[in-house]
Design an enzyme around this catalytic site. Structure first.
Site, short mmCIF file in Angstrom:
data_model
loop_
_atom_site.label_atom_id
_atom_site.label_comp_id
_atom_site.label_asym_id
_atom_site.label_seq_id
_atom_site.Cartn_x
_atom_site.Cartn_y
_atom_site.Cartn_z
N ASP A 49 0.81 -1.21 0.00
CA ASP A 49 0.00 0.00 0.00
C ASP A 49 0.85 1.27 0.00
O ASP A 49 0.39 2.34 0.41
CB ASP A 49 -0.96 0.02 1.20
CG ASP A 49 -0.23 -0.08 2.53
OD1 ASP A 49 1.01 -0.29 2.51
OD2 ASP A 49 -0.88 0.06 3.58
N HIS A 363 22.30 13.20 -25.97
CA HIS A 363 20.87 12.99 -26.18
C HIS A 363 20.16 14.32 -25.96
O HIS A 363 20.70 15.24 -25.36
CB HIS A 363 20.32 11.91 -25.24
CG HIS A 363 20.63 12.16 -23.78
ND1 HIS A 363 19.92 13.07 -23.01
CD2 HIS A 363 21.57 11.62 -22.96
CE1 HIS A 363 20.41 13.07 -21.77
NE2 HIS A 363 21.42 12.21 -21.72
#
Length: 448
Positions: A49, A363
């Site tokens: 959770d 990049h």
């Protein structure tokens, strides 16, 4: 506006006009009888959770600045009742007590500049009507299969309604194809944010460099980086790489668990994310503050390659020219230290450097660290244009290969900076962190 909402923490009013311009540009491209649907990223479970920290979908950020989950942005060019609609979560005092504030439907139009907003729970009732009689749906399939299934369901409902009136089937057009190209050229606003992210990234690297000592763990330097970013309201733009010694030869090493040894180098690849924009810097330096002769030799080869590659970042040059410049220097250096043997042109043509330099020299950089955008246009390397932002990051990774002279083994070096293409050349926006041998040693002695 909900006081303290996440958007107020990460975005300023100065971005509103910029966001509006982006939406208008996209809708001009879309044309008549079209609709764009941009879903928010889903919150992801880390374990049981607990969730991973939420990070908004980059296209949602780029077009709206909204960074909450369970949302959908809709653009409908020339719609009289409103061209920009947002579906989002309603305010809920009980849930906000547990999980934090929400913007809410009532405040969304003013805060996000939307023409109208609706509860996300009403989407099944409203979306099919918005899709009716649209010839083109701008959405990139395959990124979120669950949402794709929802969208197909809404389309089928819209088609069944429209079939009574006639009309052609809808067609999907890749939203990413159009938005990606918009994102390649950065505006003044974006460049300002990227310079801030670059300065903070540089400050984190400088802090880690000055903190380094033999006997520390790699994660202690990682903590210095993150502390600097968080103290200025930023996050790390990707998991930091802190590789000491032979770990520096692992390109995406993120374990960051080992002890930093006296006499070794440490490679740090990290950047800050500020207001959604990423920095990305790599520096390699001696743990004890002093390069050995062998380390200095290899380091200077990489630095020379990086400087040559940066010099090749010029408007009109093609994307691959910085890489070609770096490869030439690196290959010559590998030959000079006895790792490679032969004539330089032949070694380059044979890609003999690849066992020791296996990645490309850079990049695109922006909202994503490896930002969107094509590197080739119609099969040819694209030309660099003012406003493009890229990294330049050559390296050498000399592991335990027996062809490597013993004194150079287990030396991994990468040097990376963030570069803006300008009208008359380039701008290194990460220059605040030192990178020459002399400057690094001086800085680590505390002389800067």
């Amino acid at each position: 506006m909900s006081k303290g909402s996440r958007r107020t923490q990460r975005f300023s009013k100065s971005l509103d006009a910029e966001l509006k311009r982006r939406r208008r540009a996209l809708m001009r491209t879309m044309g008549e009888n079209s609709i764009a649907v941009i879903p928010a990223a889903r919150a992801s479970i880390r374990s049981r959770d607990t969730e991973y920290p939420y990070r908004a979908d980059s296209n949602m950020l780029y077009l709206s600045g909204f960074d909450e989950p369970e949302a959908l942005m809709v653009l409908i060019p020339n719609r009289r009742a409103g061209q920009y609609l947002m579906f989002c979560r309603e305010r809920d005092p009980e849930k906000e007590t547990w999980n934090g504030r929400r913007l809410g439907v009532e405040d969304a139009p003013e805060v996000l500049g939307a023409d109208d907003a609706f509860p996300i729970g009403d989407i099944d009732d409203i979306l099919p009507g918005l899709l009716e009689n649209k010839q083109s749906v701008f959405h990139t399939l395959g990124k979120d299969l669950a949402f794709d299934a929802q969208l197909l369901g809404w389309l089928n409902k819209a088609r069944s309604s429209r079939r009574r009136e006639g009309g052609d089937p809808d067609s999907f057009i890749s939203l990413d194809f159009h938005v990606d190209e918009m994102r390649v050229i950065k505006s003044r606003t974006e460049l300002s944010l990227m310079r801030q992210a670059a300065r903070l990234s540089a400050a984190g690297h400088a802090r880690a460099m000055r903190s380094a000592r033999p006997g520390m763990h790699e994660y202690e330097l990682e903590a210095e980086l993150i502390a600097e970013y968080r103290s200025h309201g930023a996050e790390h733009s990707f998991l930091p790489i802190v590789g000491g010694g032979e770990n520096g030869c692992i390109l995406h090493y993120t374990e960051n668990q080992d002890v930093l040894q006296d006499g070794e180098l440490v490679l740090i690849d990290s950047g800050a994310e500020l207001a959604g924009y990423a920095g990305d810097i790599t520096r390699t330096f001696p743990v004890n503050g002093r390069f050995s002769d062998a380390q200095k030799t290899v380091y200077n080869i990489v630095l020379e390659a990086q400087l040559a590659a940066i010099e090749a970042v010029q408007p009109g040059n093609h994307w691959n020219e910085p890489h070609e410049a770096a490869v030439k220097v690196l290959t010559r250096g590998l030959r000079d230290i006895g790792v490679l043997k032969g004539k330089l042109p032949s070694l380059i043509k044979q890609e003999a450097y690849k066992p020791y330099y296996m990645h490309r020299t850079g990049h695109w950089l922006g909202i994503d660290v490896h930002d969107v955008g094509e590197y080739k246009i119609n099969g040819d390397w694209r030309a660099l244009e003012p406003g493009m932002v890229l990294t330049v990051e050559p390296g050498l990774y000399l592991g335990t290969d027996r062809r490597i002279p013993k004194e150079y083994r287990n030396i991994g070096i990468r040097i990376e900076d963030d570069i803006v293409v300008t009208r008359d050349g380039h701008e290194v926006i990460t220059a605040d962190v030192v990178k020459s041998v002399e400057d690094i040693e001086s800085f680590m002695r505390g002389e800067h």
